[in-house]
Write a protein that holds these residues in place. Sequence first.
Motif, PDB file in Angstrom:
ATOM      1  N   MET A 132       1.758 125.995  93.811  1.00 16.23           N
ATOM      2  CA  MET A 132       1.281 127.253  94.388  1.00 16.23           C
ATOM      3  C   MET A 132       2.373 128.316  94.472  1.00 16.23           C
ATOM      4  SD  MET A 132      -1.955 126.942  94.930  1.00 16.23           S
ATOM      5  CE  MET A 132      -2.305 128.333  95.979  1.00 16.23           C
ATOM      6  N   TYR A 133       3.605 127.892  94.765  1.00 16.05           N
ATOM      7  CA  TYR A 133       4.679 128.851  94.999  1.00 16.05           C
ATOM      8  C   TYR A 133       5.781 128.820  93.941  1.00 16.05           C
ATOM      9  CZ  TYR A 133       2.504 129.240  99.584  1.00 16.05           C
ATOM     10  OH  TYR A 133       1.619 129.429 100.599  1.00 16.05           O
ATOM     11  N   GLY A 134       5.639 127.956  92.951  1.00 19.40           N
ATOM     12  CA  GLY A 134       6.661 127.875  91.903  1.00 19.40           C
ATOM     13  C   GLY A 134       7.991 127.331  92.427  1.00 19.40           C
ATOM     14  N   LEU A 135       7.921 126.410  93.364  1.00 20.80           N
ATOM     15  CA  LEU A 135       9.123 125.829  93.954  1.00 20.80           C
ATOM     16  C   LEU A 135       9.552 124.580  93.205  1.00 20.80           C
ATOM     17  CD1 LEU A 135       8.023 125.966  97.717  1.00 20.80           C
ATOM     18  CD2 LEU A 135       9.395 127.657  96.473  1.00 20.80           C
ATOM     19  N   ASN A 136      10.800 124.170  93.403  1.00 18.92           N
ATOM     20  CA  ASN A 136      11.204 122.850  92.924  1.00 18.92           C
ATOM     21  C   ASN A 136      10.951 121.852  94.053  1.00 18.92           C
ATOM     22  OD1 ASN A 136      13.513 122.732  94.692  1.00 18.92           O
ATOM     23  ND2 ASN A 136      14.748 123.834  93.186  1.00 18.92           N
ATOM     24  N   ALA A 137      11.169 120.578  93.791  1.00 22.21           N
ATOM     25  CA  ALA A 137      10.837 119.529  94.758  1.00 22.21           C
ATOM     26  C   ALA A 137      11.629 119.680  96.057  1.00 22.21           C
ATOM     27  CB  ALA A 137      11.070 118.154  94.149  1.00 22.21           C
ATOM     28  N   PHE A 185      10.001 120.444  99.776  1.00 28.60           N
ATOM     29  CA  PHE A 185      10.252 119.553 100.907  1.00 28.60           C
ATOM     30  C   PHE A 185      10.794 120.350 102.094  1.00 28.60           C
ATOM     31  CE2 PHE A 185      12.813 116.481 103.343  1.00 28.60           C
ATOM     32  CZ  PHE A 185      11.813 115.579 103.660  1.00 28.60           C
ATOM     33  N   LYS A 186      11.690 121.297 101.818  1.00 25.65           N
ATOM     34  CA  LYS A 186      12.239 122.124 102.897  1.00 25.65           C
ATOM     35  C   LYS A 186      11.156 122.956 103.583  1.00 25.65           C
ATOM     36  CE  LYS A 186      16.990 122.448 101.275  1.00 25.65           C
ATOM     37  NZ  LYS A 186      18.066 123.321 100.779  1.00 25.65           N
ATOM     38  N   VAL A 187      10.180 123.429 102.822  1.00 29.73           N
ATOM     39  CA  VAL A 187       9.067 124.171 103.424  1.00 29.73           C
ATOM     40  C   VAL A 187       8.281 123.258 104.365  1.00 29.73           C
ATOM     41  CG1 VAL A 187       6.848 125.300 102.957  1.00 29.73           C
ATOM     42  CG2 VAL A 187       8.854 125.883 101.583  1.00 29.73           C
ATOM     43  N   VAL A 217       9.369 120.560 105.892  1.00 24.83           N
ATOM     44  CA  VAL A 217      10.221 120.279 107.047  1.00 24.83           C
ATOM     45  C   VAL A 217      10.232 121.478 107.997  1.00 24.83           C
ATOM     46  CG1 VAL A 217      12.614 119.888 107.794  1.00 24.83           C
ATOM     47  CG2 VAL A 217      11.657 118.568 105.884  1.00 24.83           C
ATOM     48  N   TRP A 218      10.353 122.665 107.442  1.00 27.56           N
ATOM     49  CA  TRP A 218      10.347 123.882 108.260  1.00 27.56           C
ATOM     50  C   TRP A 218       9.067 123.980 109.081  1.00 27.56           C
ATOM     51  CZ3 TRP A 218       7.326 128.316 106.399  1.00 27.56           C
ATOM     52  CH2 TRP A 218       7.328 129.388 107.296  1.00 27.56           C
ATOM     53  N   ARG A 219       7.914 123.789 108.415  1.00 21.34           N
ATOM     54  CA  ARG A 219       6.644 123.893 109.132  1.00 21.34           C
ATOM     55  C   ARG A 219       6.520 122.790 110.180  1.00 21.34           C
ATOM     56  NH1 ARG A 219       5.669 127.395 110.567  1.00 21.34           N
ATOM     57  NH2 ARG A 219       3.529 126.876 111.081  1.00 21.34           N
ATOM     58  N   SER A 220       7.005 121.598 109.846  1.00 21.46           N
ATOM     59  CA  SER A 220       6.974 120.481 110.777  1.00 21.46           C
ATOM     60  C   SER A 220       7.795 120.797 112.022  1.00 21.46           C
ATOM     61  CB  SER A 220       7.506 119.228 110.082  1.00 21.46           C
ATOM     62  OG  SER A 220       7.695 118.177 110.995  1.00 21.46           O
ATOM     63  N   GLN A 221       9.006 121.277 111.810  1.00 22.50           N
ATOM     64  CA  GLN A 221       9.879 121.569 112.952  1.00 22.50           C
ATOM     65  C   GLN A 221       9.380 122.773 113.744  1.00 22.50           C
ATOM     66  OE1 GLN A 221      13.733 121.894 111.083  1.00 22.50           O
ATOM     67  NE2 GLN A 221      14.031 119.672 111.091  1.00 22.50           N
ATOM     68  N   ASP A 222       8.916 123.796 113.038  1.00 19.31           N
ATOM     69  CA  ASP A 222       8.450 125.006 113.701  1.00 19.31           C
ATOM     70  C   ASP A 222       7.226 124.733 114.580  1.00 19.31           C
ATOM     71  OD1 ASP A 222       8.767 127.943 113.989  1.00 19.31           O
ATOM     72  OD2 ASP A 222       6.768 127.980 113.056  1.00 19.31           O
ATOM     73  N   ALA A 223       6.343 123.867 114.092  1.00 24.57           N
ATOM     74  CA  ALA A 223       5.120 123.554 114.836  1.00 24.57           C
ATOM     75  C   ALA A 223       5.275 122.323 115.726  1.00 24.57           C
ATOM     76  CB  ALA A 223       3.963 123.331 113.850  1.00 24.57           C
ATOM     77  N   ASN A 224       6.439 121.649 115.615  1.00 20.29           N
ATOM     78  CA  ASN A 224       6.695 120.421 116.372  1.00 20.29           C
ATOM     79  C   ASN A 224       5.609 119.372 116.103  1.00 20.29           C
ATOM     80  OD1 ASN A 224       8.240 118.797 118.045  1.00 20.29           O
ATOM     81  ND2 ASN A 224       7.122 119.407 119.884  1.00 20.29           N
ATOM     82  N   ILE A 225       5.335 119.187 114.807  1.00 22.01           N
ATOM     83  CA  ILE A 225       4.334 118.216 114.348  1.00 22.01           C
ATOM     84  C   ILE A 225       4.998 117.337 113.297  1.00 22.01           C
ATOM     85  CG2 ILE A 225       2.116 117.944 113.161  1.00 22.01           C
ATOM     86  CD1 ILE A 225       1.291 120.637 114.354  1.00 22.01           C
ATOM     87  N   LYS A 226       4.651 116.065 113.291  1.00 18.89           N
ATOM     88  CA  LYS A 226       5.257 115.136 112.327  1.00 18.89           C
ATOM     89  C   LYS A 226       5.037 115.620 110.899  1.00 18.89           C
ATOM     90  CE  LYS A 226       4.955 111.070 115.207  1.00 18.89           C
ATOM     91  NZ  LYS A 226       4.437 109.713 115.359  1.00 18.89           N
TER      92      LYS A 226
END
Length: 86
Positions: free
Chosen positions: A12-17, A21-23, A25-34
């Motif tokens: 969807m975003y043309g990212l590498n692996a 993964f960092k995205v 992790v970011w969403r996980s930490q930002d939302a405090n969800i596993k």
Amino acid sequence: MIEQAKGVLMWMYGLNAEQAFKVLVWRSQDANIKLRDIAAQVIEDLRLLPPPDPKTSAVFDHLLLNGHERLVCDHESRSAARLDLQ
């Protein structure tokens, strides 16, 4: 599930692996969800996207059904290139 979610983000975003993964992790930490729960939700939310245009599906069908032919050509090209280097 995490690998599937990474694949979605990569497409969807043309990212590498690593970036995908960092995205996650970011969403996980930002939302405090596993992380695995965030990944599962990404996969679940795919059903909310509109289906691809029929032309896009037809092109993908063609690529999928004929991909082996391009692999053979790519392999032969690489082999020829190696011979040229020797």
